[in-house]
Structures are given as structure tokens and as C-alpha cells.
Design an enzyme around this catalytic site. Sequence first.
Site, PDB file in Angstrom:
ATOM      1  N   ALA A  31     -28.051  16.112  14.955  1.00 34.02           N
ATOM      2  CA  ALA A  31     -27.820  15.421  13.243  1.00 34.02           C
ATOM      3  C   ALA A  31     -27.422  17.155  12.315  1.00 34.02           C
ATOM      4  CB  ALA A  31     -29.155  15.134  12.972  1.00 34.02           C
ATOM      5  N   ARG A  63      -4.190   4.516  11.070  1.00 28.82           N
ATOM      6  CA  ARG A  63      -3.906   3.493  10.748  1.00 28.82           C
ATOM      7  C   ARG A  63      -4.683   2.264  11.450  1.00 28.82           C
ATOM      8  NH1 ARG A  63       2.092   3.701  12.998  1.00 28.82           N
ATOM      9  NH2 ARG A  63       2.713   2.348  11.766  1.00 28.82           N
ATOM     10  N   SER A  64      -4.109   1.166  10.755  1.00 29.38           N
ATOM     11  CA  SER A  64      -4.672   0.096  11.541  1.00 29.38           C
ATOM     12  C   SER A  64      -5.671  -0.170  12.955  1.00 29.38           C
ATOM     13  CB  SER A  64      -4.434  -1.592  11.146  1.00 29.38           C
ATOM     14  OG  SER A  64      -3.055  -1.501  11.887  1.00 29.38           O
ATOM     15  N   HIS A  72     -35.790   7.276  12.719  1.00 26.22           N
ATOM     16  CA  HIS A  72     -35.154   7.527  11.753  1.00 26.22           C
ATOM     17  C   HIS A  72     -34.753   5.943  11.447  1.00 26.22           C
ATOM     18  CE1 HIS A  72     -31.498   9.169   9.107  1.00 26.22           C
ATOM     19  NE2 HIS A  72     -32.499  10.454   9.583  1.00 26.22           N
ATOM     20  N   LYS A 119     -25.075  18.424   6.784  1.00 26.66           N
ATOM     21  CA  LYS A 119     -26.243  19.215   6.776  1.00 26.66           C
ATOM     22  C   LYS A 119     -25.852  20.411   7.558  1.00 26.66           C
ATOM     23  CE  LYS A 119     -28.984  15.335   7.088  1.00 26.66           C
ATOM     24  NZ  LYS A 119     -29.415  14.346   8.284  1.00 26.66           N
ATOM     25  N   ARG A 155      -8.001   1.433   7.761  1.00 23.69           N
ATOM     26  CA  ARG A 155      -8.101   2.975   8.093  1.00 23.69           C
ATOM     27  C   ARG A 155      -9.335   3.724   6.738  1.00 23.69           C
ATOM     28  NH1 ARG A 155      -2.566   3.844   6.436  1.00 23.69           N
ATOM     29  NH2 ARG A 155      -1.182   2.446   7.267  1.00 23.69           N
ATOM     30  N   ARG A 168       1.015  -1.154  -0.080  1.00 21.01           N
ATOM     31  CA  ARG A 168       0.052  -0.086  -0.221  1.00 21.01           C
ATOM     32  C   ARG A 168       1.334   0.893   0.033  1.00 21.01           C
ATOM     33  NH1 ARG A 168      -0.990   3.781   3.249  1.00 21.01           N
ATOM     34  NH2 ARG A 168      -0.109   2.314   4.562  1.00 21.01           N
ATOM     35  N   GLN A 178       0.711   8.543  10.249  1.00 19.50           N
ATOM     36  CA  GLN A 178       1.300   7.669   9.478  1.00 19.50           C
ATOM     37  C   GLN A 178       2.255   8.193   8.664  1.00 19.50           C
ATOM     38  OE1 GLN A 178      -1.882   8.251   6.300  1.00 19.50           O
ATOM     39  NE2 GLN A 178      -3.776   7.094   6.674  1.00 19.50           N
TER      40      GLN A 178
END
Lengths: 454, 454, 454, 454
Positions: free
Chosen positions: A258, A100-101, A180, A288, A317, A78, A108
Site C-alpha cells: 500500500a 476503450r470498452s 482493513h 500514499k 472507460r 461520446r 483511443q
Amino acid sequence: MVDLNKIIDYFKHSNIPQNMLNRGKLVLDNFLNPIKILLEQKALPKDAWSDQQIQFFLDVLSQMDTDKDDNASQVGEREARIASNLHIDISGGFCHGVGRSGFLTAPQPKAPGGSIMYEITNYIARDTMRKFGLPNIKAAIISPVATGMSLALALSAFKPQWGKGDPLKKRKVLLPRLDHNSILKSIDFLGLEPKIIEGKLFDDAVRIPIEDIKESLDDECFAIVSFTSFFPPRETDDVKAISKLAREKNLVHIIINAYGVQSPEWMSLIRSAIDAGRVDAIIQSTDKNFLTPVGGALIASPSEDKIEQISQTYAGRASASPVVNFLISMLSMGVNGYNELIEEQKSNHKLLEELLTDFADKIDERVMNIFNPVATAMTLKNIKKKQLYQLGGALYNLRVTGPRVYNPDEKSFGTCIDNYPTPYIVMNAAIGASSTDIKTAVSRLEKAYNQVVH
Amino acid sequence: MVDLNKIIDYFKHSNIPQNMLNRGKLVLDNFLNPIKILLEQKALPKDAWSDQQIQFFLDVLSQMDTDKDDNASQVGEREARIASNLHIDISGGFCHGVGRSGFLTAPQPKAPGGSIMYEITNYIARDTMRKFGLPNIKAAIISPVATGMSLALALSAFKPQWGKGDPLKKRKVLLPRLDHNSILKSIDFLGLEPKIIEGKLFDDAVRIPIEDIKESLDDECFAIVSFTSFFPPRETDDVKAISKLAREKNLVHIIINAYGVQSPEWMSLIRSAIDAGRVDAIIQSTDKNFLTPVGGALIASPSEDKIEQISQTYAGRASASPVVNFLISMLSMGVNGYNELIEEQKSNHKLLEELLTDFADKIDERVMNIFNPVATAMTLKNIKKKQLYQLGGALYNLRVTGPRVYNPDEKSFGTCIDNYPTPYIVMNAAIGASSTDIKTAVSRLEKAYNQVVH
Amino acid sequence: MVDLNKIIDYFKHSNIPQNMLNRGKLVLDNFLNPIKILLEQKALPKDAWSDQQIQFFLDVLSQMDTDKDDNASQVGEREARIASNLHIDISGGFCHGVGRSGFLTAPQPKAPGGSIMYEITNYIARDTMRKFGLPNIKAAIISPVATGMSLALALSAFKPQWGKGDPLKKRKVLLPRLDHNSILKSIDFLGLEPKIIEGKLFDDAVRIPIEDIKESLDDECFAIVSFTSFFPPRETDDVKAISKLAREKNLVHIIINAYGVQSPEWMSLIRSAIDAGRVDAIIQSTDKNFLTPVGGALIASPSEDKIEQISQTYAGRASASPVVNFLISMLSMGVNGYNELIEEQKSNHKLLEELLTDFADKIDERVMNIFNPVATAMTLKNIKKKQLYQLGGALYNLRVTGPRVYNPDEKSFGTCIDNYPTPYIVMNAAIGASSTDIKTAVSRLEKAYNQVVH
Amino acid sequence: MVDLNKIIDYFKHSNIPQNMLNRGKLVLDNFLNPIKILLEQKALPKDAWSDQQIQFFLDVLSQMDTDKDDNASQVGEREARIASNLHIDISGGFCHGVGRSGFLTAPQPKAPGGSIMYEITNYIARDTMRKFGLPNIKAAIISPVATGMSLALALSAFKPQWGKGDPLKKRKVLLPRLDHNSILKSIDFLGLEPKIIEGKLFDDAVRIPIEDIKESLDDECFAIVSFTSFFPPRETDDVKAISKLAREKNLVHIIINAYGVQSPEWMSLIRSAIDAGRVDAIIQSTDKNFLTPVGGALIASPSEDKIEQISQTYAGRASASPVVNFLISMLSMGVNGYNELIEEQKSNHKLLEELLTDFADKIDERVMNIFNPVATAMTLKNIKKKQLYQLGGALYNLRVTGPRVYNPDEKSFGTCIDNYPTPYIVMNAAIGASSTDIKTAVSRLEKAYNQVVH
């Protein structure tokens, strides 16, 4: 490396007179200075940046990532190799993504620029919340997934650790009824169970009384999710009372705000909730509230640790795009720009109420009595059920997007209560809408109504 | 609406002679024809598109979304309003994102263009898998989250429905040991438990024997996750045997094929696995296989229903960027372009093995005997532990990105086994790398080695 | 070739409902329809286009040129090959430029799209002149060089054919004194000789009386150049009287209307001049009138032949950029947008006069009595000569760009008369300036004045 | 102003470790360093820049111009106001254009960045000429008009000053016959007269013997224009002999080196001409030599004064686009990139000769004996006149652009001689063409020939 401060020095002995060169430096300084201030203050800028400034800043940072290093030997699997230069646009140049993982905010090694970008963005996120209503916030993160999945992140981060021999009892989430799907899905996503407390009618408004919540609470619940912004007739939860309950009963408390950042009234309720009890996280949509494309959420918390916990929950990631989108939006507005939008929203909402009241008078309906700083509802009790459906279609054809024509007889999901007594229409004067939107929408509503009724 | 076929008709009576106009139409046709073919065939194009063609296609589609309609009255709370035009770049123009509340592939009424874009992209995803090794695939989706979170999506979609009175027993996932945090996090994310089967040594290679897996299986397991591409010394799982087991024992079976599409050998193993037993989903990284920025995954399945289930698991909407990234990559390569990259990868991997073998000979080490079409490992048994650490640093300073220098004494996580007998270095000849990358990496390794040892 | 009208037909049997597809078509139609109307009408659009629409139109046209044809075998020495994709931006995609060897508007066989673009642009140029004051225009062309060189083009096109045995007598151009280097250079460029008629004072204004012009006329003159827009104290020429004289005496008559399109008053004078006598060409700057970058001019004429003659004078090909710039500007404004700018200019000029009058009162100076719809001059008789110079510097330091502080004692060039009686300052309220520009400029002038005087 | 050297210092106390930050600085340095070197050396860079680097450099410079200063009060009539942001692309950001009224290279007070850009570009122009064959060049300028108009600029600059009482005798320009309209138009443009010396046949080649030129010379001639690159059968002029003649007879001598920079052979001839006699200016096309869009020319001279004279001839300002185009091209190639292109051109020309020779053998024609490093001609004596015409059409339909099929019986203009004995076809292997272009062109020629003949 070139020091842009010194760029004019290279032309000292050129045909270009020194006073012109100085002027050039002055203008360039005007362009670059906001970047310096941002780097120093790590806060939301006071004034809006131009698109050119934003792009320049993104370019400089993304040129620090190792995928841009043409002297590197890249033998990982990668390496942010890209098939097309168009990817640079889509990612803002940050091809390594973020995280990162399993740790979103971890720097990173291959993306120093991307790491700086994410750090700065999260500072701006925190500062935005502080400056627009929540000074009691300690940390914030731009989550690379939208509100629904961000709720899943937060619930996952704060769920009990079910180990061996664990009875797995604490799997329920208290949910003052909110119709919702995304919310229900995010609970289901984790294999948790919602414990829904039904809405009750108060004049036109649907609320979930704190007493009913308290009654619903049992040993299987570990969390409660409360809500500010939603569509009428559902009103805002009493987040302060819920917050107190959460502290008392040791419940995780997540507020779904929201599209609430646009409203100082909602923000003020949350501020009190934080001060009065327990709030673990407040989640708000970036699109929004902050006029980004769909895809991110701002998660804020009065506790730094909580944000780090959430950050460590994310598996792997993520795309940098939602993060870059938030950064772009905030730089392009600044404190002043966002304040202006808030003022415009207030004034548009007032306009919407007035225009709908006028129209309601004409057709013997009324604007409903429901607290909501963004949306307004009007009864539609005098037209036939069939016409309700036609009205929706007519509005669609007249290119009015966003209104909700509701017939509770047909479907209760959406009203947050069973047997809501009257059909209605809801319209929003949300942040970013123009007064023209409001005016044409109400006038087209009138037109559509007349088409349908006559 | 303008019909581009007829654009030259407007100039019939102009100064421009008809044969010139015809030539203009011919050249424009050359540019636009691939779009027509894509719309007709809904398949991965044979030839690469230019960036201009891709951009044009994205522009046309994104201009169908209602946020572009300046005659609309927008009174919803989410109307894809944007603060800056830079957002158009970041989102490819698809500001509404993808998905509706809780259903990724559901068409969005406000985003007809975005809906078309996503549908086309998913067809291309399916076709890509079919054309590059898995003709037995029935459906595919570009997930807007990367491999780790996509595994969470799949596990969530296929987890048992724990209802009332459910003993909640089936919460475990069989995991042939794979030392990658993202995988473990995605299981933990859902509150599930991994049941890890330890690796065993076979010459240099670490494998997890199918017998050991069978032994580990108990009533609490509902799923197994298997792996193709990983770093040496861990070898590919016997996905065919696991697939048979999954069918026999009624286990959900998800294959993590992280960067496996680039290798026809890995794809061939998966194809057999699908034919031989049960595979619910195969997950692959878009960035590692298809040269996109980080952030998406391609989830494929031999069952259409399974893809729909996963699609319905996602809570809310998502950023369109990872989807657009995949679309861009595939159009910019086409079948031919991707085939060329696969051939180049093969040849680069051969080169890497040869160069490492040569170097190993010089320093009395050896290239290890581990099956992997992308990565190659070399022992580092003759240098001191301290030097191992220094070697990593020296490579970093020489701008070699991606190599893994491993000392199993220090940390077993990463080897997928306890007490792996020898230190080693792993390098990748992954898709998109150039032969220059390979050559300079090995030559810098030699330099770094000499710096450290002497 | 794809018919964009039919794009949604390819999705009839998709998951996307027909009504959504129809909406998509409607929105796309909204986007593309202005292109259709432009192609049909070949006139300045009524409404402004968005940048996206303009870019789309340029892309479609430029994709008709043969340099975009990847199936072509290109064995000419000029094939519009480019070293970098950045050239596409700089040329708007029209890498072949405009013109063939010695004929600007001749269609280019290798550039059908570029030829269409230039033809459309010239139609818009003509229509712009007609709609903004000169209905008696027959043809217009966007010249790829700015005002000065465009005057050279026109003079060259209309100069006598000096053949063998020609006494070469007719080499002079009558020039009511106008102190602008570009004009003098363009005459000199052709080896012609200006015959300058001196300005005379009328109150504050400098004018060149028609009687003086008549007197100057002799057998060596073949042309006269007259002027509308210039800086005070020089006023507009009596173009109508000059036009009559030109007809009577068979003189080529070219009007330099440098930044006069913005003013209906100036345009009205030119209209009368055309009706009353002989006008061969009217030349206006594209940047000063139409807000393009510097580099082009609009040459209009009441005679189609004259424009063709000019077009055939240009030696070789030219950059398409100045042409594309004009096209972009006009599409981005439309009739309505340009009308708004004209109104704003008028109002800003009024504001400038008011503010300067107020300030003049304070310091015992006065706004001068000189006709000019854009610029305003104020006397500076009460400050010392040295301070005049300092005032210019102080304004520069306060970032006021564009004002002219003039001391006629020091230099008469610029006043268009010898011994102009008073120092003065000139400011412009030109098209595109904002009222903020005007207000801050006058307030900074006051500040600068006080700095210098006290 | 931000010092990009110090950008990482702002993150010293962040989560990002120092070694990552250092790596980021290193990669960014890699990106920015070429800019520093360019500013220091003011010479053509050795290595190619990426498009991102070029764009960054243009952005920084253009952000020094006052139109970018949002704190300025702009009250001039020309302030580089623009109607659309698309203009930024078209102008490279340099909206003020280049030049002041009548002096191209004069710095512009409102455009310090644009002035720097032009100065740097002209240094690169000079260095390019020096490095690719003309070390004896003293100055160069990128003219904002193409070859034809640039010749007019040079002739105008060097024409005699016809003052009062001047007999105007010296109005003629010696022109070894060259059948190209642009050249003739540029002489006509200035009202000058060409004195054409006819071509003579030498085997296949058309040359103009120096003796004939000498004979043609009379008192009315003030200049001679000579040519290097042109189409067969016309060969390169003996520029060295002409140069000597020019010195001896005090003639202005301008060399049209239209697309000659690509060929070291042509450049070597010019170098000798400069050393041996008088060369006032050498003019070359930017698009034909340096792969820019059409619109500029590089004018070089062994005398700085001559370049300044030309620069002062231009009437008014000009578009910056042709200048920016040249800058972009040269930065995107560098010395190494341009050398590679030259090598490729040589090899392609050899290929063209071979392929044409093979084909000529087949059809009993022959490749003609004419010196030209770019173009090759083949006889077409065996096909009928009517077929010649058809052959041109057939090639057009097969999308071969650029070949010239010539029938001297029909038109002598183009052969540079009357009664050229044989029809022929000319093809070019010009810089920037690919070997595929050459191969497909000859193979399509064969196809077209067979279509026409059989």
C-alpha cells in the site's frame, strides 16, 4: 506546424540582435529539453520538472485529441464535449478518459494525445518501480481506481474461469489477517470468500506464521494476498516464503504494498519474493507513495501478460485524472526528488522513534518492538481506558491528524489478532511529512497526555 | 472568520463613498447569492453559474479539508500530501478523494469540505433526475467510475450472498442482447454469467420480445439488465414490461440508460417502468448526458436503501474528479441551460433526419425505421462491401468523428442480431452537438460517398 | 449573500457529524482569518499569505466591480468590457484600472472593489516603508509607472506654476551626477533642464560633495534629486546634508531610492534626511525592492499632501497591474518573509565580498573601497582593454546575467565622473538572489577570466 | 529542443497505430498553425484564436526570457525575480516589462521573448489600424500608459527643444474646447499651456469652427490637439481642415481618437486628414476600442520616425501588462471577430436611436441632431432641474451604468460651450455592448423617468 526550434528565425531581420535571439532560444531549449528526453527515453526523468513544464507537456498532448479539433464534424454520442472550461483543469485536458470498452491500455482513436499520455505514464510507472527497488518488474500500469478496487481488478483478472458445469469450488482467497475494510470489501465485491489466517504474537509484533498459512490452504483457494506496509502491531508478511508457497501450490499471489514504495526495506523484501517464487501483481497506492490526490494505484508485475490481463478486465472507460495525477507527481519530483523524499522519510522516522522514546521514558511507557520503516507504536498501558478515548479527542483538538490510539479491549479489529495485550498509540513518519510535523505531533501528544491524565 | 456581508463595513471611514460601497456589496451579492441558494435548497440551480462562481465555491469547500490546515501536525500515512500544486486543479482541491474504506458516501473526518461537496453533488444528481423526467426517484449518487464499472457496482451490491454450503446457483444475469463490450465485461468482472436473449427483426428494428425474455428465465438468474439508449438497429427495451416481470419474479432490475437523460422520451419510459414494477437502479453516463470528461456515472434509484447498498460496495476510496466534474457541469448549466440543450438536441436530431433523408433519396437509399431520439440510421445497400470499408476511412479523413458504417456480413457484433439484412450507417445528434456538426457531417458523408463510389 | 461563517450551518442535519463540520470551519477560518485581519488593520501582514489566499482576496474584491454585474445595463463607452477571459488574469480582475481622469487615488464609481484594492495597497505601501526603516513616513502610493516616470510625476506635481507673464526661469533641477538614462529622460520629458554637479574621486569612490552642490545652486533651480542605491564607483549621496540644504533654500527634494528598501543602512540615511530637513518624496522601484514584475514604483512622503498632489498629477486612468503586483508581493511575503529576505541579502553580500576578495587575490586585483550594501566592485587593471570586452562576452556565454565590466577609457557615462582611473567589474547581491547565484557567478567569473587571459 | 512536428515519431513503435498518431498530429497542427502564420506574417490574424492558443503562445515566448533560466547566475539588481507565481499571471510571464531606460521599443537583452512579444504586438497594432480604416499609417506602438498619459508622451516627444537662451515662448497647445480632465491634465503635466478655442452652437451640436481656430493661433503655439470621438453635444472636429492648417503653419498635430477605431466613419475622417495635411500621431484607447482592461493606448502615425521619437521619450521601463492585454484582445478577435463587433456596434447604435426616439415621442422630448456614431443624446427639457438630478440617481439604482444626465445650468464643463440651451441625457452603444444592454437601458430609463416625474 510551428517548429519551436525555428521560432527565432522569424526575427532574423527584426530589431532584436541575433545574440539576444540565440539567448532566447537557449533559455527556451532549457525549458523544452526535458520533454524531448522523456519522449526519447520513456523513463522517469532524473531531475524534477517545473509546474510550467508539466503543464506545457500536458497541453501539447491534450491538444492532439479530436475534441480539440474545431474542423471536425462530431456525430458520435461520446465526443468529449464539455459543459465548462473548468473540466479541462480537472481532466488535465484529457476529456476522453482512458481505456476503450473493456481494455484500459487500448489506444483511443479519438484521443491520440491521451493515448500517448497513458503510455508514457505507464512507462514511468514501470521505471519508477525498477529504479526504487524492483529491477525485476516487467510491466506496470496506473490503475484509475485506488488500492482496494485495484485488488478487485487483479483478483478478477486471475480468478478461475467458472464455466458451465463448473463446481465453482475455487472461490476462496487466503488472507493473512489484515484488519482493513477495503481489502475485505474488494474480495466481497467479487463474490469471493476470504480465508483468514489469524495473527500470532511475537513479543509486541503480530505476525502470521507461514506454517499457519500452509495449514489453512485447501482446494477451494485459488489465491493468496500478502501485505508489506500496515500499522503496528501487525508486521510485514514473509512475502518471500509466501511467494515460494504460491509457486509450489499454483496460487495467484498478489502483494498489497500500500505505502511501501517509500521504503527501500519493504521494496527489498518484494524483490526477493519475486525472485524466489510467484508474484502475480504488486499493488501500491499512488497517493500514499507518490503524493497524488486519492484515486489511483500502481499495479506492477514481473510479467507483461499479467498486466495486460488486468488491463483487459476493467469494464469500460475511466477517468484520466488519477493517471494524470501520477504523471504530474513523478515529473515534479524526478529520480532525484523522490530519492530526497525517501531520505527525508528515513530521517523523520528515526526522529519519531527518538522523540517517542524520550516521551515514553517520561511516562513509564515504551516504544514497541515492531518492524516498520514508517510507523512507530508506543504502549499506553498506564492510563485508564476512559483516558485512552479522551486522548484521541485531545489530539484531534490539538490538530494532530493521523495518530491511532488503540484499546484492544474495546475493538480487536485493527490489531489483526484477538486479545492483543496492551493499548498503544501509532504514529507515522510517512513520505512527504516534514520534521516539523513529527516534532509538533510528539509535543502535542505530550500536551494532550498531560491534559488527560492530570 | 471574515463575513463577506461585512466586507464593506471596514471601509466606512475610507475615501470611498458609502453609495459606491453599497454598489460593491450589491454586485458581490449577485455573485455569491447562488451559493447561498444552493446551500439552502440543495437542488439543481435554476440558472447557470459562471466559471468564476463555480471555482469560488469549490475553493471555499476545499479549504475546509485538513490538508489545507498549516497548523496541523500530520502523522498519518494518508494526509492528502501533494507533490505539485497542479494536483489542486486536477482534483478540484479535493485531494482526499471521496469515500472511506468501503463506503463511498461516508463522511471523511479529514475532509469536511470534500464531504460537503459530495453530499451536495448527490443531491444535485437526485434533483437532476427528478427534474428531467423521473420524479419517482428517491436517491442518487455520482459513482466515481463510468457506466460499465458502475453496473458492476450495482450487480455486486445486489448479488446473492453466497455463503457456506450455498449451491452458488444464482449466478446468471438476463441480458436482452446488447453488443457492447463494457456491459459484458462488467458481468464477467464479477465472475457472473450473462444469459443473452437474442434480438429479433421488426421491420428495420432489432428488439428483444418480452416473451423471449420470459422464456429464458430460469432458477439460476438473479437479475436482469435492460437498456434504453443504444445504436440502431437495436431499439430500446420494453423496460415497463421487464420491470413488471422483475417484480413478479423477484429479479434485480438494472436499467442502463447510458445517454438517455438527454431524451424526455426515454426518461418517460423509465418513469413508467418504475411505477409499474421493480427497478433497482438506473445507470447513466455523466459524460454522455452531462458533458463531463469521461469517468463517472449517475446511479439513481427509487429506493434510498439501494443507493446506500451500492455506496457500501465500493472497496476503498476513490478519485473526487468524476464527482467534481458532474458538479461543475450541472452548476455551469442549471435547469435552464440543460433544458436549452435538450431542445437543441431535439432540433438537431430532426435536422439530421431531414438531411439524411434528402441524401438517401439522391442515392436510392432510405432512412431506416428505428425508434431512437438521438441516432439515425440510413441503409447502404447499393454500394459494394469493399466500398463500405472505404467509406469509413474517407469519413475519418474528412474529420467526421462518431459515424458507424456497418457491414453485418463481416461482423454481427454490434447489430444485436445474427444475419441483419442490410449494411447501414449510423449518426448521432447527441446533446452538446451543434447544428454545424450535423450539417457538415452529412455534407462530408455525401462527399465521401462520391469519392468512394465514383 | 452567503456568510462563510455560517456555511456549516446548512449541513447541521446532514450525514456529516458536527465535530467534522466544526473542524471544517476551523480550517476554513485559518484560511480566511488573515483577510479579516488585513481589513481591520490595513497594514502589512506579519506572516506570508499563500497564493490561494491572495487569489481568493483578489477574487472577492474584483467581484465587487460593476463589470461583473450581469444585471447591469451598460451604456457607457468605458465599461471594462473584455475580449477574453485571459484579461482577468492579467489585470487581477481589476479591468477598470485605477484612477479617475486625473486623480490616481480617487475612488471609481464603477469599481468599488478596485477602489478598495488600491486603498488597501497604499496602506500596505505606507506600512512597509514604516516597518522597514522610515517610521516618519505619512503617506505612500503605488504609482502605476516605474521609477523614471514616477520621478516625472513627482517633478511635475512640484514644479512651479508657470502662468502668464511668468519669466519661466525656474526650470532647472539640481542633479548630483548620476549616469542613468531614465533619470535624465524623466527631466527631459517635462521640458526641464538638469543642472549636473560633477562627481569627485575619494579613494575608489565617486561622490558629489555638498559644497559643490551648494555652489551650483542658482535662481533657476527649483528642485534637487538625490540618490541612495546606485552602482559603484558612484556612492550614495549625503541625503541628510542635501535635505538640510533643500529646507534652507526652499528646494523641492526628491530622493531616488531605486533599490534601497532592501538595505536598512540606506533606509536609515533617508530617515535622518527626513528628520533633518526637507524631503518631498522618496521613490523606489517595486520590482527591484519587492520582487514584482517591472512596472511600478512606491512613492512615499513625510507629507500626506505631497502624495495627494502627485496622485492628482497623473493624466487619466492607469493599469491596475503594477498595483496588484505590489499587493501580491507584500501579501506573499509579510513582515517576516521580507525580513528573512533582507537577512539573506546581507549574508549574500558578505559572501560576494569574500569570494571576490579571494579571487582578486589570485589575480592581483582588489575589491574596491566603495560603500554599497548590495553591489561590490573589483578592479580589472591587469588585463588588456580588448580582454575587458571579451570578458563581458564570456560571462554572457556562461549565463552570468547582471555583472557590469567597465572600461572608463571607452565610456565615462556610467562612472559618474570623467577619467575614472581604473577598469572594474561590478556584481550585485540583490534581494531575492540566492547564495548559489553568488557562488556560481564568481566561479564563472574566474572561468571567464582564465578563458580570456590565457 | 523538441520539435513538435516530430512528437509522434517517438511513438512509431508504440501500441498506438500510425493513423491515430497522424490524426493527433493533424489536430495539434490545427492548434499550432495560427502561431506559425502570425510569426510569418506579423499581422492581425484573420480568425480568432482560442484562449488556449493565446496562452500557449505567451508561454512559449515568456519562456525565452532569462528569468526563466535556472542555469543562470543572476547578479544584477534587476533580474525579474518574483515573490509569487501569481506574478506570472499578472504579467503574462513577461516579468522584465517592456523598454530599456528611456526607449520603449528597444530590445531587452534579458528578455528576448518579451522583446519578440512587444515587436509582434506593435506589428499587430499597425496592421489593425491599416485594416480598420487607416491604410496610410506607417507605424504604431502600444503605449503602456492610457490615452491621457500617451498624449503627454506625444506632446513631450514633439515639444520644441528649449535650450540655453531659448525664450521658451512656444509653450502653448491649441485646444478646440474639449471638456475632459485627462486631456487638460496631460498638457499641464508637461508644464505646457492650453489655448482653448470655445465651442459654438450649430443646431444641437457644439463645434469649434476652423476659422476660430485659425484666429486663435499665435507664435506661442507649437501644437494642436484635435478630437474625433467625444460625447454629445460636442461633435467631432474637422480634422481634415485642422490637418491642412497644421501643415501650413508647421504645427504638431495630434488626433485624440479615444474610442474612434470602432467606427469606420471616424476612421475615414482621420484617413482624409492624414492625406490632406499634417498628422503627427493618432492616439486611441486600448480598452475603449479593443476590449482590454484599462491601461494602454495605441499610438499610430503616418511616420515611422514619429513613433520612434515617442518611444524614446518614455523614461525607463514599463509594465508589460497593457501590451499583453492588447495582444490578447486582438488575437482573441482576429479581423473577422473585430469586424463582427463593428457590425454589431452599428446595429446597436441604430437600435439605441430608435428606442430613444420612441421614448422621446412619448414624453415630448426629441433625439438631438448631433453627429456621433456611438452616442445618442435626447433632450430633457420638460422635467424640473431637481428631477434631473433624481433621474441620475434612479438610473444608478436601476443598475444602468454609463448614461450622462446633464444640466448645463449647473455645470458647463462637459458641454464644451458656455450656456448650452437644454438639459439632455447621453447614452452609448459602444463596441462590445449587447443589444440587451441597449434595450434594458432604455426601458429602465423609462422606468426611472416615470418614478421621478410621477
